[in-house]
Scaffold this active site. Structure first.
Site, PDB file in Angstrom:
ATOM      1  N   LYS A  57     -67.493 123.688 -39.119  1.00 16.88           N
ATOM      2  CA  LYS A  57     -66.142 123.439 -37.769  1.00 16.88           C
ATOM      3  C   LYS A  57     -65.671 122.291 -38.173  1.00 16.88           C
ATOM      4  CE  LYS A  57     -65.770 125.456 -33.940  1.00 16.88           C
ATOM      5  NZ  LYS A  57     -65.790 126.949 -32.888  1.00 16.88           N
ATOM      6  N   ASP A  80     -59.545 128.619 -33.446  1.00 15.91           N
ATOM      7  CA  ASP A  80     -60.568 128.066 -32.337  1.00 15.91           C
ATOM      8  C   ASP A  80     -59.416 127.915 -31.239  1.00 15.91           C
ATOM      9  OD1 ASP A  80     -63.586 127.403 -31.536  1.00 15.91           O
ATOM     10  OD2 ASP A  80     -62.319 125.989 -30.500  1.00 15.91           O
TER      11      ASP A  80
HETATM   12  P1  NDP Z   1     -57.309 129.308 -26.739  1.00 19.16           P
HETATM   13  O1  NDP Z   1     -56.986 127.609 -27.574  1.00 19.16           O
HETATM   14  O2  NDP Z   1     -56.514 130.557 -26.822  1.00 19.16           O
HETATM   15  O3  NDP Z   1     -57.349 129.227 -25.286  1.00 19.16           O
HETATM   16  C1  NDP Z   1     -58.388 128.165 -24.821  1.00 19.16           C
HETATM   17  C2  NDP Z   1     -58.087 128.080 -23.656  1.00 19.16           C
HETATM   18  O4  NDP Z   1     -58.611 126.951 -22.898  1.00 19.16           O
HETATM   19  C3  NDP Z   1     -56.441 127.694 -22.257  1.00 19.16           C
HETATM   20  O5  NDP Z   1     -56.815 128.602 -21.934  1.00 19.16           O
HETATM   21  C4  NDP Z   1     -56.878 126.753 -22.310  1.00 19.16           C
HETATM   22  O6  NDP Z   1     -55.764 126.254 -21.502  1.00 19.16           O
HETATM   23  C5  NDP Z   1     -58.366 126.045 -21.866  1.00 19.16           C
HETATM   24  N1  NDP Z   1     -59.185 124.869 -22.365  1.00 19.16           N
HETATM   25  C6  NDP Z   1     -58.712 124.766 -23.762  1.00 19.16           C
HETATM   26  N2  NDP Z   1     -59.363 123.472 -23.374  1.00 19.16           N
HETATM   27  C7  NDP Z   1     -59.826 122.738 -21.896  1.00 19.16           C
HETATM   28  C8  NDP Z   1     -59.942 121.779 -20.853  1.00 19.16           C
HETATM   29  N3  NDP Z   1     -60.123 121.309 -21.886  1.00 19.16           N
HETATM   30  N4  NDP Z   1     -59.878 121.818 -19.685  1.00 19.16           N
HETATM   31  C9  NDP Z   1     -59.668 123.394 -19.111  1.00 19.16           C
HETATM   32  N5  NDP Z   1     -59.207 124.485 -19.753  1.00 19.16           N
HETATM   33  C10 NDP Z   1     -59.595 124.015 -21.471  1.00 19.16           C
HETATM   34  O7  NDP Z   1     -58.912 128.982 -27.264  1.00 19.16           O
HETATM   35  P2  NDP Z   1     -60.275 130.667 -27.264  1.00 19.16           P
HETATM   36  O8  NDP Z   1     -59.769 131.429 -26.997  1.00 19.16           O
HETATM   37  O9  NDP Z   1     -59.682 131.163 -28.927  1.00 19.16           O
HETATM   38  O10 NDP Z   1     -61.136 129.465 -27.071  1.00 19.16           O
HETATM   39  C11 NDP Z   1     -61.617 129.530 -26.223  1.00 19.16           C
HETATM   40  C12 NDP Z   1     -63.032 129.519 -26.180  1.00 19.16           C
HETATM   41  O11 NDP Z   1     -63.562 130.094 -26.821  1.00 19.16           O
HETATM   42  C13 NDP Z   1     -63.430 127.814 -27.036  1.00 19.16           C
HETATM   43  O12 NDP Z   1     -64.649 127.106 -26.142  1.00 19.16           O
HETATM   44  C14 NDP Z   1     -63.935 128.245 -28.140  1.00 19.16           C
HETATM   45  O13 NDP Z   1     -65.119 127.178 -29.081  1.00 19.16           O
HETATM   46  C15 NDP Z   1     -64.792 129.498 -28.217  1.00 19.16           C
HETATM   47  N6  NDP Z   1     -64.708 130.060 -29.004  1.00 19.16           N
HETATM   48  C16 NDP Z   1     -63.898 131.133 -29.866  1.00 19.16           C
HETATM   49  C17 NDP Z   1     -63.732 131.835 -30.624  1.00 19.16           C
HETATM   50  C18 NDP Z   1     -62.878 132.853 -30.702  1.00 19.16           C
HETATM   51  O14 NDP Z   1     -62.776 133.563 -32.141  1.00 19.16           O
HETATM   52  N7  NDP Z   1     -61.295 132.449 -30.876  1.00 19.16           N
HETATM   53  C19 NDP Z   1     -64.875 132.092 -30.809  1.00 19.16           C
HETATM   54  C20 NDP Z   1     -66.101 132.001 -30.195  1.00 19.16           C
HETATM   55  C21 NDP Z   1     -65.848 131.337 -29.794  1.00 19.16           C
HETATM   56  P3  NDP Z   1     -54.706 125.541 -22.154  1.00 19.16           P
HETATM   57  O15 NDP Z   1     -53.644 126.157 -21.657  1.00 19.16           O
HETATM   58  O16 NDP Z   1     -53.721 124.706 -20.281  1.00 19.16           O
HETATM   59  O17 NDP Z   1     -54.939 124.368 -22.661  1.00 19.16           O
HETATM   60  O1  2IT Z   2     -66.804 129.178 -32.438  1.00 21.43           O
HETATM   61  C1  2IT Z   2     -66.588 130.191 -33.335  1.00 21.43           C
HETATM   62  O2  2IT Z   2     -67.524 131.129 -33.400  1.00 21.43           O
HETATM   63  C2  2IT Z   2     -64.943 130.044 -33.779  1.00 21.43           C
HETATM   64  N1  2IT Z   2     -64.006 130.015 -33.175  1.00 21.43           N
HETATM   65  C3  2IT Z   2     -64.671 131.170 -34.440  1.00 21.43           C
HETATM   66  C4  2IT Z   2     -65.498 131.156 -36.678  1.00 21.43           C
HETATM   67  C5  2IT Z   2     -65.502 132.001 -37.027  1.00 21.43           C
HETATM   68  O3  2IT Z   2     -65.366 131.611 -38.227  1.00 21.43           O
HETATM   69  O4  2IT Z   2     -64.628 132.579 -36.383  1.00 21.43           O
END
Ligand code: NDP
Ligand code: 2IT
Length: 451
Positions: free
Chosen positions: A130, A170
């Protein structure tokens, strides 16, 4: 050292805390795994004598570097960047990059540790890593983001490679940022390789990668509900977040006949008792991702909704809950509230969204509860499939990929059942995921000897 010294859980955790001061998220992630697999370690004396858990909980390396860039007013800005390469026993390091002001070494170490187990569960050959930066993309112009991404990659490029370490997106890193970083990698190295995933379709990306995490979390939820002979038709869902994972989870719930009641961001949550339809989800996607807007603006657009500032949505009664924002966004009291209100299942789209107290509440209540390392593995799984397509220099069809994603999520569910089923029939998905992920990595490490 005697075996009994190794099996002392408290002693193990004391050591983890001592060696990682001021890293609470990392300690939390290690504890959640260690609580479960300590007894499993007894199944093979070599897991103890070869100190396998101790080794997985010590990243192979943590690279930290300075990232300088110039803002639109000509000011020099200095950020910190990291790549944590946790473990490559079963494949190249693989995991996302996070750009958010809350990013610290502790956060990235916890994410890289979790990723190691998650990636093993997918069945694909990927190790865990990461990275990211405390850079805050909010309020930055596209040109500023571009300059930051280029500067970040100018250091990162020497640590990664298609067979070495393959980053992706992420929080704060989506298709646009991957494009800027891929362009810079190609420019520096002169090579066009599958060094990043989540790429655009024109230059080696895979169909359904953007949707895969959210869709996968809902497929996993469906697998859990099926163990009780249930599905999503007519069920109400509470979702946090409004980014990539949350909006695609919402979309799949709606497609499968459920009703989504909430979404949120760091400002608070919206509650729409009429349900958040596909049309409304599309509005959120455009508003949050392309316009970088606030979720509270939803209420001006859709009058049926209300906005609650500064709160998470867990008090809204629901059948299923999907935390899809960030770590430690669902605490012990929130978990109690969900259970009290009759919530039947929780599927974590985010990484470690539930704190340790909340995890214990869900497990004690024998809820259908899927931890992120199982439920959100669909994203990295399709990243793995993007790597395969890049190696073959081919692109697979959407239907093939959709089926592979469903099969992988079903496979992870099966692993959780295998290792997590309790005497009374309850499937402890946390235990199942931890043991299933650990076993594969541990057995590979045993094969390599002490390295
Ligand atoms: P995005 O940046 O697309 O969206 C993040 C969302 O979470 C936004 O709505 C943001 O609000 C909110 N957020 C972020 N930080 C905070 C915080 N500290 N407190 C409250 N709200 C918060 O990210 P993703 O959707 O990609 O990721 C969301 C989660 O999913 C994370 O935990 C990530 O690690 C996990 N994840 C993502 C993957 C992927 O493929 N993208 C894969 C597996 C897991 P705001 O706009 O106000 O910041
Ligand atoms: O938390 C996760 O699994 C991710 N942000 C996706 C990682 C990836 O390599 O696609």
């Amino acid at each position: 050292m005697a075996v009994s010294d190794h099996v002392d859980f408290n002693g193990f955790m004391e050591g983890v805390k001592r060696r990682n001061p001021y890293q609470p998220e990392f300690v939390q992630a290690v504890q959640e795994v260690a609580e479960d697999i300590y007894s499993f370690l007894d199944t093979n004396e070599e897991y103890h004598s070869q100190q396998i858990l101790r080794r997985i909980a010590e990243p192979d390396r943590v690279v930290s570097f300075r990232v300088c860039w110039e803002d639109d007013n000509g000011n020099v800005r200095v950020q910190r960047g990291w790549r944590v390469q946790n473990n490559n026993a079963i494949g190249p390091y693989k995991g996302g990059l996070r750009f958010h002001p809350s990013v610290t070494e502790s956060v990235l170490k916890f994410l890289a540790f979790e990723q190691t187990f998650k990636n093993a569960l997918t069945g694909l050959p990927m190790g865990g890593g990461k990275g990211g930066s405390n850079f805050n993309p909010k309020g930055k112009s596209v040109r500023e983001i571009q300059r930051f991404c280029q500067s970040f990659m100018t250091e990162l490029y020497r640590h990664i490679g298609a067979d070495v370490d393959v980053p992706a997106g992420d929080i704060g890193v989506g298709g646009r940022e991957i494009g800027f970083m891929f362009g810079q990698y190609k420019r520096i190295t002169g090579q066009f390789t599958g060094v990043l995933t989540g790429k655009g379709l024109e230059y080696g990306g895979s169909l359904i990668r953007p949707e895969a995490t959210g869709y996968g979390a809902v497929y996993f939820l469906m697998n859990m509900l099926a163990t009780k002979g249930q599905d999503l038709v007519g069920k109400t869902a509470v979702i946090s977040g409004s980014g990539n994972v949350a909006t695609h989870a919402a979309e799949k719930i709606v497609q499968l006949g459920g009703k989504v009641l909430t979404l949120s961001d760091s400002g608070g949550f919206i509650h729409d008792p009429d349900g958040i339809s596909q049309e409304k989800i599309d509005w959120v996607k455009t508003h949050k991702t392309h316009r970088r807007g606030r979720i509270e603006d939803y209420c001006a657009e859709f009058k049926s909704a209300t906005f609650t500032a500064g709160k998470t949505p867990w008090g809204v009664p629901c059948d299923v809950a999907l935390p899809c924002a960030t770590q430690n966004e669902l605490l012990g009291d929130d978990a109690k509230e969900l259970v009290k209100n009759g919530c039947k299942a929780v599927s974590e789209g985010a990484n470690m969204p539930t704190d340790l107290a909340g995890v214990h509440v869900f497990r004690d209540a024998k809820l259908l509860y899927a931890p992120g390392k199982a439920a959100n593995a669909g994203g990295v799984a399709v990243s793995g499939l993007e790597m395969s397509q890049n190696s073959e220099r081919r692109s697979w069809k959407e239907e093939e990929l959709q089926q592979m994603l469903k099969d992988i999520m079903a496979g992870i569910h099966k692993s959780c059942e295998t290792y997590g089923r309790q005497g009374d029939g309850y499937i402890d998905y946390v235990k199942g995921a931890n043991i299933g992920g650990f076993k594969k990595v541990a057995d590979a490490m045993l094969a390599f000897g002490v390295v």
